[in-house]
Motif scaffolding. Structure first.
Motif, PDB file in Angstrom:
ATOM      1  N   THR A 152      30.578  41.791  37.001  1.00 29.97           N
ATOM      2  CA  THR A 152      31.435  42.140  38.085  1.00 29.97           C
ATOM      3  C   THR A 152      32.499  41.170  37.871  1.00 29.97           C
ATOM      4  O   THR A 152      32.373  39.665  38.006  1.00 29.97           O
ATOM      5  N   ALA A 153      33.890  41.386  37.773  1.00 30.68           N
ATOM      6  CA  ALA A 153      34.828  40.341  37.768  1.00 30.68           C
ATOM      7  C   ALA A 153      35.427  40.014  39.034  1.00 30.68           C
ATOM      8  O   ALA A 153      35.155  40.961  40.214  1.00 30.68           O
ATOM      9  N   GLN A 154      36.154  39.040  39.193  1.00 34.57           N
ATOM     10  CA  GLN A 154      36.779  38.487  40.592  1.00 34.57           C
ATOM     11  C   GLN A 154      37.895  39.492  40.649  1.00 34.57           C
ATOM     12  O   GLN A 154      38.338  40.178  39.575  1.00 34.57           O
ATOM     13  N   PRO A 155      38.174  39.893  41.793  1.00 32.83           N
ATOM     14  CA  PRO A 155      39.380  40.897  42.363  1.00 32.83           C
ATOM     15  C   PRO A 155      40.353  40.860  41.345  1.00 32.83           C
ATOM     16  O   PRO A 155      40.894  39.587  41.331  1.00 32.83           O
TER      17      PRO A 155
ATOM     18  N   ASP B  38      36.664  49.043  40.498  1.00 31.91           N
ATOM     19  CA  ASP B  38      37.600  48.481  39.587  1.00 31.91           C
ATOM     20  C   ASP B  38      37.320  47.022  38.873  1.00 31.91           C
ATOM     21  O   ASP B  38      38.156  46.789  37.910  1.00 31.91           O
ATOM     22  N   ASP B  39      36.528  46.338  39.378  1.00 34.21           N
ATOM     23  CA  ASP B  39      36.143  45.021  38.927  1.00 34.21           C
ATOM     24  C   ASP B  39      34.748  44.890  38.193  1.00 34.21           C
ATOM     25  O   ASP B  39      34.439  43.999  37.900  1.00 34.21           O
TER      26      ASP B  39
ATOM     27  N   LYS C 218      34.402  50.234  30.969  1.00 30.63           N
ATOM     28  CA  LYS C 218      34.944  49.976  32.311  1.00 30.63           C
ATOM     29  C   LYS C 218      34.251  50.812  33.252  1.00 30.63           C
ATOM     30  O   LYS C 218      34.048  52.208  32.947  1.00 30.63           O
TER      31      LYS C 218
ATOM     32  N   TYR D 124      36.594  34.405  35.017  1.00 33.70           N
ATOM     33  CA  TYR D 124      37.077  35.536  35.489  1.00 33.70           C
ATOM     34  C   TYR D 124      35.853  36.250  36.180  1.00 33.70           C
ATOM     35  O   TYR D 124      35.893  37.367  37.039  1.00 33.70           O
TER      36      TYR D 124
ATOM     37  N   LYS E 113      40.700  40.711  38.162  1.00 31.48           N
ATOM     38  CA  LYS E 113      40.569  39.888  36.727  1.00 31.48           C
ATOM     39  C   LYS E 113      39.771  40.701  35.807  1.00 31.48           C
ATOM     40  O   LYS E 113      39.462  40.109  34.756  1.00 31.48           O
ATOM     41  N   ARG E 114      39.512  41.917  35.937  1.00 28.37           N
ATOM     42  CA  ARG E 114      38.741  42.721  35.073  1.00 28.37           C
ATOM     43  C   ARG E 114      39.589  42.762  33.605  1.00 28.37           C
ATOM     44  O   ARG E 114      38.687  42.584  32.884  1.00 28.37           O
TER      45      ARG E 114
END
Length: 104
Positions: A11-14, A50-51, A45, A84, A16-17
């Protein structure tokens, strides 16, 4: 020896994917290319979150997975992703059974 697999949720930071995916495409894929026991190393993805990035990894055996996870290259990869990531990856270890396109 039996093959082993891993499913990882990153899970990326908002927002930052894409940055995380760039690190994966650069450092992660070059690391995996040099590992003879790594048979499949694929990032995906998530279509609904989204993240989130999902990884599917397939190894010739448990030793190959341990070599991958404990390598200096993997430690460097982890440090590069840290900026990230929203937290630690969620790891699910799997015993492959049947598949199309992959021999078990």
């Amino acid at each position: 020896m039996a093959k082993t697999a891993l499913l990882a949720k990153l899970t990326a930071q908002p927002g930052k994917r894409d940055d995380l995916l760039a690190v994966i495409a650069d450092i992660g894929m070059s690391n995996a290319a040099g590992e003879p026991g790594t048979e499949v190393y694929a990032a995906h993805k998530d279509q609904n979150e989204d993240d989130v990035v999902w990884f599917y990894e397939l190894y010739t055996d448990q030793s190959a997975l341990e070599l991958h996870g404990g390598s200096e290259q993997m430690k460097n990869f982890g440090r590069a992703m840290r900026d990230y990531m929203a937290g630690r990856p969620e790891l699910i270890f799997l015993d492959p059974v049947v598949a199309k396109g992959v021999d078990f």
